[in-house]
Motif scaffolding. Structure first.
Motif, PDB file in Angstrom:
ATOM      1  N   THR A   1     -14.674 -11.662   8.019  1.00 36.51           N
ATOM      2  CA  THR A   1     -14.064 -10.340   7.857  1.00 36.51           C
ATOM      3  C   THR A   1     -13.047 -10.073   8.963  1.00 36.51           C
ATOM      4  O   THR A   1     -13.170 -10.564  10.079  1.00 36.51           O
ATOM      5  N   VAL A   2     -12.032  -9.280   8.618  1.00 29.92           N
ATOM      6  CA  VAL A   2     -11.036  -8.806   9.577  1.00 29.92           C
ATOM      7  C   VAL A   2     -10.736  -7.348   9.238  1.00 29.92           C
ATOM      8  O   VAL A   2     -10.495  -7.014   8.073  1.00 29.92           O
ATOM      9  N   THR A   3     -10.763  -6.477  10.253  1.00 36.62           N
ATOM     10  CA  THR A   3     -10.424  -5.071  10.067  1.00 36.62           C
ATOM     11  C   THR A   3      -9.058  -4.803  10.671  1.00 36.62           C
ATOM     12  O   THR A   3      -8.805  -5.135  11.828  1.00 36.62           O
ATOM     13  N   LEU A   4      -8.162  -4.203   9.876  1.00 33.58           N
ATOM     14  CA  LEU A   4      -6.802  -3.889  10.290  1.00 33.58           C
ATOM     15  C   LEU A   4      -6.618  -2.374  10.387  1.00 33.58           C
ATOM     16  O   LEU A   4      -7.224  -1.617   9.618  1.00 33.58           O
ATOM     17  N   ALA A   5      -5.768  -1.943  11.330  1.00 34.88           N
ATOM     18  CA  ALA A   5      -5.446  -0.528  11.477  1.00 34.88           C
ATOM     19  C   ALA A   5      -3.971  -0.394  11.814  1.00 34.88           C
ATOM     20  O   ALA A   5      -3.379  -1.293  12.433  1.00 34.88           O
ATOM     21  N   TRP A   6      -3.344   0.725  11.412  1.00 33.20           N
ATOM     22  CA  TRP A   6      -1.923   0.944  11.654  1.00 33.20           C
ATOM     23  C   TRP A   6      -1.655   2.447  11.670  1.00 33.20           C
ATOM     24  O   TRP A   6      -2.436   3.247  11.143  1.00 33.20           O
ATOM     25  N   LYS A   7      -0.530   2.823  12.289  1.00 28.15           N
ATOM     26  CA  LYS A   7      -0.132   4.233  12.339  1.00 28.15           C
ATOM     27  C   LYS A   7       0.441   4.633  10.979  1.00 28.15           C
ATOM     28  O   LYS A   7       1.150   3.856  10.339  1.00 28.15           O
ATOM     29  N   PRO A   8       0.160   5.858  10.526  1.00 29.81           N
ATOM     30  CA  PRO A   8       0.705   6.292   9.228  1.00 29.81           C
ATOM     31  C   PRO A   8       2.217   6.489   9.293  1.00 29.81           C
ATOM     32  O   PRO A   8       2.778   6.792  10.346  1.00 29.81           O
ATOM     33  N   SER A   9       2.862   6.318   8.160  1.00 25.87           N
ATOM     34  CA  SER A   9       4.303   6.529   8.063  1.00 25.87           C
ATOM     35  C   SER A   9       4.618   8.021   8.163  1.00 25.87           C
ATOM     36  O   SER A   9       3.961   8.843   7.505  1.00 25.87           O
ATOM     37  N   PRO A  10       5.621   8.424   8.970  1.00 20.01           N
ATOM     38  CA  PRO A  10       6.015   9.845   9.024  1.00 20.01           C
ATOM     39  C   PRO A  10       6.454  10.382   7.671  1.00 20.01           C
ATOM     40  O   PRO A  10       6.388  11.588   7.439  1.00 20.01           O
ATOM     41  N   THR A  11       6.895   9.495   6.788  1.00 17.57           N
ATOM     42  CA  THR A  11       7.270   9.949   5.443  1.00 17.57           C
ATOM     43  C   THR A  11       6.080  10.583   4.738  1.00 17.57           C
ATOM     44  O   THR A  11       6.236  11.522   3.955  1.00 17.57           O
ATOM     45  N   ALA A  12       4.880  10.072   5.035  1.00 13.63           N
ATOM     46  CA  ALA A  12       3.674  10.645   4.439  1.00 13.63           C
ATOM     47  C   ALA A  12       3.131  11.790   5.267  1.00 13.63           C
ATOM     48  O   ALA A  12       2.780  12.863   4.736  1.00 13.63           O
ATOM     49  N   SER A  13       3.047  11.613   6.599  1.00 10.10           N
ATOM     50  CA  SER A  13       2.396  12.614   7.451  1.00 10.10           C
ATOM     51  C   SER A  13       3.250  13.853   7.690  1.00 10.10           C
ATOM     52  O   SER A  13       2.725  14.970   7.795  1.00 10.10           O
ATOM     53  N   LEU A  14       4.582  13.686   7.760  1.00 12.94           N
ATOM     54  CA  LEU A  14       5.463  14.824   8.058  1.00 12.94           C
ATOM     55  C   LEU A  14       6.202  15.337   6.820  1.00 12.94           C
ATOM     56  O   LEU A  14       6.234  16.539   6.565  1.00 12.94           O
ATOM     57  N   LEU A  15       6.781  14.404   6.058  1.00 14.38           N
ATOM     58  CA  LEU A  15       7.559  14.809   4.882  1.00 14.38           C
ATOM     59  C   LEU A  15       6.694  15.019   3.642  1.00 14.38           C
ATOM     60  O   LEU A  15       7.183  15.508   2.620  1.00 14.38           O
ATOM     61  N   LYS A  16       5.426  14.613   3.745  1.00 14.59           N
ATOM     62  CA  LYS A  16       4.459  14.811   2.651  1.00 14.59           C
ATOM     63  C   LYS A  16       4.873  14.123   1.352  1.00 14.59           C
ATOM     64  O   LYS A  16       4.543  14.585   0.259  1.00 14.59           O
TER      65      LYS A  16
END
Length: 568
Positions: free
Chosen positions: A191-206
Motif C-alpha cells: 500500500t501507498v498513501t498519497l496526499a496533495w494540496k487542493p486546487s484553488p479552482t475548487a477551494s476558492l472559485l468553487k
C-alpha cells in the motif's frame, strides 16, 4: 477589421469547395496534398476560447491560425504534447494590403492573396521544443493573424492546442496550489498513501474539480493527454478515420464555433466528438492505471507488489471543461516482503505448520548422515495446500496435497532440502509434515489408496449400521467413533467442519464404538467390516475411523454419514 475576417474566409474557402478526406500514410491523395500549393487545405483555424485535439504525421508540419481582432488584446496559447515531443513556433503574419501594388484600388485575385500569405514568414514570437506543456502569454498583443506551426520528428503523434484572448476570465485549466507536489504520507509492502494540496479552482472559485491518480512502473507523466495515449494500444489514442470516410476538419460545431441555431456570442469549450470517441482505442496496458477519485485530496492505493518502484502522478480535472493540469509527480518503492523464518525439520519428527490465507511457509531438511532415499509425509488438515521441494536449489516436485500424501525422493550425499508450503485462497491452512531418511521408522501410519468408509444399505436396521474400510499390510490400530447429527446435516457442512488432523483424543468417550488391530499381507483381502449397534431409529450419524501409527500419530479416514431405518 473586415480585412481580418476576409483572410479567415480565404483560409476556409478551399475547404468548402470540396469535401476533404483525412490524409493517411498509404494514400496517393496524401502525397498530392503535401505538394499542393494550397497549403491551407491541410490547415485549420483555432477558435477563440476552445481546446482542440489533433494529430501530426512524423516530419510533416501542420499550421493553425488564430485571429486577434483588436490591438492591445491579451493572448494566451497552450500546446500540450501527448505521446511525443513537439517543435512549435508562434508567429504574427504580415497581412497584404487591401489594394493592389499598382494602386488601382482593385483587390488582388484570391489565389494571389492566398499565395502571398503562404510565402510570408511573419514575425516569430515564441518557439519551443520538447514534451512539456508549454505556454505563450502576452498581456497586450497587436491585432492580426497569428500562425502556430507544429512538427513531430520522432513519430506520428497527437496533441492539444488552446488559445484565448480572455485568459483571466476563461481559466479552463485548474489552477495549481502554491505547493503542487504529491506527497507520500504512508508506505507499506502493498500500500501507498498519497496526499496533495487542493486546487484553488475548487477551494476558492468553487468550480467542480475531480482528481485523477495515475500509477505505473516506468516514469512520471507531464499531461493527462500523455497518459491517455499510453493507455491506448498501438500508440494510437486518436485513430485516423478509415480511407473513404468523409471527415471535415472544419466542422464548426466540433471546433467550438456556434451553430446556426445558436448565434450567441458565448464561446463553448471544446468537448470530444462522439465520432472521434468511437474511434478511440480503449485496450488498457497492464502496467498503467488511472483512477479518478472525486474531490478527495488523500488516497490509499492497495494491492501493490512488495519491493517495487512505482511512479505516481496527480491531475486536477475541470469537470465542466474536461481540461486538466498536472501536479508535480512523485515515486516510491514499496517495502520488502518480510523475510520468512525457515523451520528446521528433524529426521523422523512430526512438525505442525500453520499458514495464513494465501500465505506461505518455508521448511528446511538437512539429513545428518548420507542417505539413498528421503521420504516426506504431508497431512493437510483442512483445504489443499501446494508443496514444492527443492534439493540444493533444484526443483524436484510441485504438487497440490489433500489429506495425506507420501513422497519418496532419491537421496544425495550432504544434500539439503527446501520445502515451500503455500496456503489456500479460501482460508487458513493447517498441516503436519514429517521428513525422514528411515521410512521404516516413522510416526505416520501406512494408508491404503482409498480412505473412504463404505456403508451397506441392505444391512441397515433401525438400531444399527454396517460399514467397511480398507487396511494395509502393516498392522495398525483402528478406532471407530459415532456422532448423532441433525437430519439437515449435509456433505458440504461435514467437509467444512472437520479437521483431518484432530485425533481420537479430541472425541467424547461416549462417541467411541471400539478399537481393533487389523492388517493383511494380501492387499485384496485387506478389508474389515464392523457393525455399529445401539443407534436410534430414523436418526443420522456421522461415522469416523482413525488409524493410529506406531509413533502415536493418527490419520482419519473420510467421514461417512449414515441414517438408520425409521420403521423395521
Amino acid at each position: 477589421m473586415l480585412l481580418l475576417h476576409w483572410f479567415v474566409f480565404l483560409l476556409l474557402l478551399p475547404l468548402n469547395s470540396r469535401t476533404q478526406k483525412l490524409p493517411t500514410r498509404d494514400e496517393e491523395l496524401f502525397q498530392m496534398q503535401i505538394r499542393d500549393k494550397a497549403f491551407f487545405h491541410d490547415s485549420s483555424v483555432i477558435p477563440d476560447g476552445a481546446e482542440i485535439s489533433s494529430f501530426l504525421f512524423r516530419d510533416t508540419p501542420k499550421r493553425y491560425f488564430f485571429v486577434v481582432e483588436e490591438d492591445n488584446t491579451p493572448l494566451a496559447v497552450t500546446v500540450t504534447p501527448c505521446d511525443a515531443p513537439l517543435e512549435w513556433k508562434l508567429s504574427l503574419q504580415e497581412l497584404p494590403e487591401e489594394a493592389s501594388a499598382e494602386g488601382s484600388g482593385e483587390p488582388e485575385p484570391l489565389e494571389q492573396q492566398k499565395q502571398q500569405i503562404i510565402n510570408e514568414e511573419g514575425t516569430e514570437l515564441f518557439s519551443y521544443k520538447g514534451n512539456d506543456v508549454e505556454y505563450f502569454v502576452s498581456p497586450s498583443s497587436p491585432s492580426g493573424l497569428y500562425q502556430l506551426e507544429l512538427l513531430s520528428t520522432e513519430k506520428d503523434t497527437h496533441f492539444k492546442v488552446y488559445a484565448t484572448t480572455t485568459p483571466e476570465s476563461d481559466q479552463p485549466y485548474p489552477e495549481l496550489p502554491y505547493d503542487p507536489r504529491v506527497d507520500v504520507t504512508s508506505l507499506g509492502r502493498t500500500t501507498v498513501t498519497l496526499a496533495w494540496k487542493p486546487s484553488p479552482t475548487a477551494s476558492l472559485l468553487k468550480q467542480p474539480i475531480q482528481y485523477c491518480i495515475v500509477i505505473n512502473k516506468e516514469h512520471n507523466f507531464k499531461s493527462l493527454c500523455a497518459v491517455e495515449a499510453k493507455l491506448s494500444s498501438d500508440d494510437a489514442f486518436m485513430m485516423a478515420p478509415k480511407p473513404g470516410l468523409d471527415f471535415s476538419l472544419f466542422d464548426f460545431a466540433h471546433f467550438g464555433f456556434p451553430s446556426d441555431n445558436n448565434s450567441g456570442k458565448e464561446r463553448s469549450f471544446l468537448k470530444s466528438s462522439s465520432k472521434l470517441s468511437r474511434q478511440m482505442s480503449s485496450k488498457p496496458r497492464v502496467d498503467l492505471q488511472k483512477i479518478c477519485i472525486g474531490n478527495k485530496n488523500i488516497f490509499t492505493l492497495s494491492d501493490l507488489k512488495p519491493d517495487t518502484q512505482y511512479y505516481f502522478d496527480m491531475f486536477a480535472v475541470n469537470v465542466n471543461t474536461n481540461m486538466s493540469t498536472a501536479y508535480v509527480g512523485t515515486f516510491a518503492r514499496t517495502k520488502e516482503e518480510a523475510k520468512q523464518k525457515t523451520v528446521e525439520l528433524k529426521d523422523g519428527k512430526v512438525t505442525d505448520v500453520f499458514i495464513k490465507r494465501k500465505g506461505a511457509k518455508f521448511l528446511r531438511f538437512a539429513p545428518v548422515s548420507s542417505h539413498q532415499k528421503v521420504t516426506f509425509f504431508v497431512h493437510s488438515c483442512l483445504d489443499a495446500v501446494q508443496i514444492q521441494i527443492r534439493r540444493d536449489g533444484k526443483l524436484l516436485l510441485s504438487q497440490n496435497v489433500e489429506e495425506v500424501r507420501q513422497f519418496q525422493l532419491r537421496g544425495k550425499p550432504k544434500a539439503k532440502y527446501l520445502i515451500r508450503l503455500k496456503g489456500s485462497k479460501k482460508g487458513a491452512s493447517m498441516l503436519k509434515i514429517l521428513a525422514t531418511t528411515r521410512p521404516n521408522k516413522q510416526s505416520f501410519p501406512s494408508l491404503p489408496e482409498d480412505t473412504r468408509i463404505k456403508a451397506f444399505d441392505k444391512l441397515r436396521t433401525c438400531s444399527s449400521a454396517t460399514v467397511a474400510w480398507l487396511g494395509t499390510q502393516e498392522r495398525n490400530k483402528f478406532c471407530i467413533y459415532k456422532k448423532e447429527v441433525g437430519d439437515n446435516y449435509s456433505e458440504e457442512q461435514k467437509k467444512r467442519e472437520q479437521n483431518q488432523c484432530l485425533g481420537p483424543d479430541t472425541r467424547k468417550k461416549s462417541e467411541k464404538v471400539l478399537c481393533k488391530y487389523f492388517h493383511s499381507q494380501n492387499l485384496q483381502k485387506a478389508v474389515t467390516t464392523e457393525t455399529i449397534k445401539g443407534l436410534q431409529p430414523g436418526k443420522s450419524y456421522l461415522l469416523d475411523v482413525y488409524v493410529i501409527g506406531h509413533g502415536g500419530h493418527s490419520v482419519k479416514y473420510q467421514s461417512k454419514l449414515v441414517k438408520t431405518r425409521k420403521f423395521c
